[in-house]
Design a protein around this motif. Structure first.
Motif, mmCIF file in Angstrom:
data_model
loop_
_atom_site.group_PDB
_atom_site.id
_atom_site.type_symbol
_atom_site.label_atom_id
_atom_site.label_comp_id
_atom_site.label_asym_id
_atom_site.label_seq_id
_atom_site.Cartn_x
_atom_site.Cartn_y
_atom_site.Cartn_z
ATOM 1 N N TRP A 56 0.823 -1.205 0.000
ATOM 2 C CA TRP A 56 0.000 0.000 0.000
ATOM 3 C C TRP A 56 0.856 1.254 0.000
ATOM 4 C CZ3 TRP A 56 -3.950 -1.556 4.348
ATOM 5 C CH2 TRP A 56 -4.758 -2.586 3.874
ATOM 6 N N LYS A 57 1.942 1.226 0.746
ATOM 7 C CA LYS A 57 2.831 2.390 0.809
ATOM 8 C C LYS A 57 3.454 2.666 -0.556
ATOM 9 C CE LYS A 57 6.129 4.406 3.922
ATOM 10 N NZ LYS A 57 6.866 4.184 5.170
ATOM 11 N N ARG A 58 3.916 1.603 -1.227
ATOM 12 C CA ARG A 58 4.509 1.778 -2.565
ATOM 13 C C ARG A 58 3.481 2.337 -3.538
ATOM 14 N NH1 ARG A 58 6.535 -3.328 -1.569
ATOM 15 N NH2 ARG A 58 5.181 -4.268 -3.141
ATOM 16 N N ARG A 59 2.278 1.799 -3.505
ATOM 17 C CA ARG A 59 1.225 2.288 -4.405
ATOM 18 C C ARG A 59 0.911 3.754 -4.141
ATOM 19 N NH1 ARG A 59 -3.204 -2.622 -4.330
ATOM 20 N NH2 ARG A 59 -1.986 -4.067 -5.573
ATOM 21 N N GLY A 60 0.820 4.098 -2.870
ATOM 22 C CA GLY A 60 0.538 5.488 -2.506
ATOM 23 C C GLY A 60 1.638 6.429 -2.949
ATOM 24 N N LYS A 61 2.875 6.030 -2.731
ATOM 25 C CA LYS A 61 4.002 6.878 -3.153
ATOM 26 C C LYS A 61 4.018 7.053 -4.660
ATOM 27 C CE LYS A 61 7.179 6.264 0.684
ATOM 28 N NZ LYS A 61 8.520 5.834 1.095
ATOM 29 N N ARG A 62 3.765 5.961 -5.391
ATOM 30 C CA ARG A 62 3.721 6.076 -6.865
ATOM 31 C C ARG A 62 2.611 7.015 -7.301
ATOM 32 N NH1 ARG A 62 4.794 0.294 -7.154
ATOM 33 N NH2 ARG A 62 2.565 -0.022 -7.450
ATOM 34 N N ALA A 63 1.459 6.923 -6.650
ATOM 35 C CA ALA A 63 0.337 7.795 -7.016
ATOM 36 C C ALA A 63 0.659 9.247 -6.715
ATOM 37 C CB ALA A 63 -0.923 7.362 -6.266
ATOM 38 N N PHE A 64 1.252 9.524 -5.558
ATOM 39 C CA PHE A 64 1.640 10.897 -5.233
ATOM 40 C C PHE A 64 2.679 11.412 -6.227
ATOM 41 C CE2 PHE A 64 0.416 10.359 -0.527
ATOM 42 C CZ PHE A 64 -0.703 11.161 -0.650
ATOM 43 N N ASP A 65 3.661 10.569 -6.570
ATOM 44 C CA ASP A 65 4.697 10.970 -7.532
ATOM 45 C C ASP A 65 4.094 11.250 -8.906
ATOM 46 O OD1 ASP A 65 6.594 10.699 -5.542
ATOM 47 O OD2 ASP A 65 7.350 8.761 -6.273
ATOM 48 N N ALA A 66 3.169 10.376 -9.334
ATOM 49 C CA ALA A 66 2.525 10.568 -10.634
ATOM 50 C C ALA A 66 1.720 11.859 -10.641
ATOM 51 C CB ALA A 66 1.623 9.376 -10.956
ATOM 52 N N ALA A 68 2.292 14.509 -8.849
ATOM 53 C CA ALA A 68 3.237 15.627 -8.854
ATOM 54 C C ALA A 68 3.793 15.873 -10.252
ATOM 55 C CB ALA A 68 4.376 15.357 -7.872
ATOM 56 N N GLN A 69 3.860 14.806 -11.055
ATOM 57 C CA GLN A 69 4.359 14.931 -12.419
ATOM 58 C C GLN A 69 3.231 15.172 -13.420
ATOM 59 O OE1 GLN A 69 6.629 11.392 -13.196
ATOM 60 N NE2 GLN A 69 8.139 11.865 -11.628
ATOM 61 N N GLY A 70 2.014 15.302 -12.919
ATOM 62 C CA GLY A 70 0.875 15.581 -13.780
ATOM 63 C C GLY A 70 0.349 14.380 -14.527
ATOM 64 N N LYS A 71 0.651 13.180 -14.028
ATOM 65 C CA LYS A 71 0.187 11.959 -14.669
ATOM 66 C C LYS A 71 -0.906 11.332 -13.830
ATOM 67 C CE LYS A 71 4.856 10.887 -16.238
ATOM 68 N NZ LYS A 71 5.949 9.927 -16.094
ATOM 69 N N GLU A 72 -1.671 10.449 -14.476
ATOM 70 C CA GLU A 72 -2.690 9.689 -13.746
ATOM 71 C C GLU A 72 -1.983 8.535 -13.030
ATOM 72 O OE1 GLU A 72 -6.546 6.961 -14.724
ATOM 73 O OE2 GLU A 72 -6.245 8.785 -15.875
ATOM 74 N N ALA A 73 -2.440 8.238 -11.825
ATOM 75 C CA ALA A 73 -1.836 7.170 -11.035
ATOM 76 C C ALA A 73 -2.012 5.838 -11.746
ATOM 77 C CB ALA A 73 -2.456 7.104 -9.656
ATOM 78 N N VAL A 74 -0.981 4.993 -11.645
ATOM 79 C CA VAL A 74 -1.013 3.670 -12.219
ATOM 80 C C VAL A 74 -1.460 2.702 -11.139
ATOM 81 C CG1 VAL A 74 0.375 1.841 -13.245
ATOM 82 C CG2 VAL A 74 0.853 4.233 -13.796
ATOM 83 N N HIS A 75 -2.471 1.901 -11.438
ATOM 84 C CA HIS A 75 -2.968 0.926 -10.473
ATOM 85 C C HIS A 75 -2.310 -0.408 -10.742
ATOM 86 C CE1 HIS A 75 -5.986 3.639 -8.904
ATOM 87 N NE2 HIS A 75 -6.248 3.981 -10.147
ATOM 88 N N ASP A 76 -1.441 -0.816 -9.836
ATOM 89 C CA ASP A 76 -0.727 -2.076 -9.953
ATOM 90 C C ASP A 76 -1.303 -3.043 -8.934
ATOM 91 O OD1 ASP A 76 1.085 -4.127 -10.194
ATOM 92 O OD2 ASP A 76 2.705 -3.077 -9.192
ATOM 93 N N ASP A 77 -1.952 -4.083 -9.424
ATOM 94 C CA ASP A 77 -2.604 -5.032 -8.525
ATOM 95 C C ASP A 77 -1.708 -6.198 -8.165
ATOM 96 O OD1 ASP A 77 -4.915 -3.553 -8.366
ATOM 97 O OD2 ASP A 77 -5.809 -4.526 -10.107
ATOM 98 N N ALA A 78 -0.461 -6.185 -8.609
ATOM 99 C CA ALA A 78 0.446 -7.292 -8.298
ATOM 100 C C ALA A 78 0.855 -7.246 -6.833
ATOM 101 C CB ALA A 78 1.689 -7.197 -9.183
ATOM 102 N N ARG A 79 0.914 -8.400 -6.242
ATOM 103 C CA ARG A 79 1.358 -8.521 -4.852
ATOM 104 C C ARG A 79 2.874 -8.449 -4.814
ATOM 105 N NH1 ARG A 79 -2.241 -7.924 -0.982
ATOM 106 N NH2 ARG A 79 -0.865 -9.125 0.332
ATOM 107 N N PRO A 80 3.478 -8.069 -3.681
ATOM 108 C CA PRO A 80 4.950 -8.004 -3.602
ATOM 109 C C PRO A 80 5.590 -9.351 -3.766
ATOM 110 C CG PRO A 80 3.951 -7.616 -1.421
ATOM 111 C CD PRO A 80 2.838 -7.772 -2.428
#
Length: 80
Positions: A56-66, A68-80
């Protein structure tokens, strides 16, 4: 001051619920949103809690980063 800080914190958390799309997904049904959040807590309380929280933390960080870069968040449903 503690009350003001708590209020700001709660407003920010509500913003995350909105940003995640739960409000639109549930048509602003509070019971459904609460149930979904309780489900997440239940999942995070299992034997693989650390893995779940890390995911969840990785997904959240990716969404915040995306965002910030003006992109739509990528939803990755893969488990670690």
């Amino acid at each position: 001051m503690a009350r003001r800080t708590r209020t700001r914190h709660l407003i920010e958390l509500g913003g995350l619920v909105q940003k995640a799309g739960l409000v639109d997904l549930t048509d602003d049904d509070r019971a459904t949103i609460y149930g979904a959040l309780l489900e997440l807590v239940g999942r995070a309380g299992g034997d693989d809690a650390d893995d779940t929280l890390s995911l969840w933390k990785r997904r959240g960080k990716r969404a915040f980063d995306a965002e910030a870069q003006g992109k739509e968040a990528v939803h990755d449903d893969a488990r670690p």
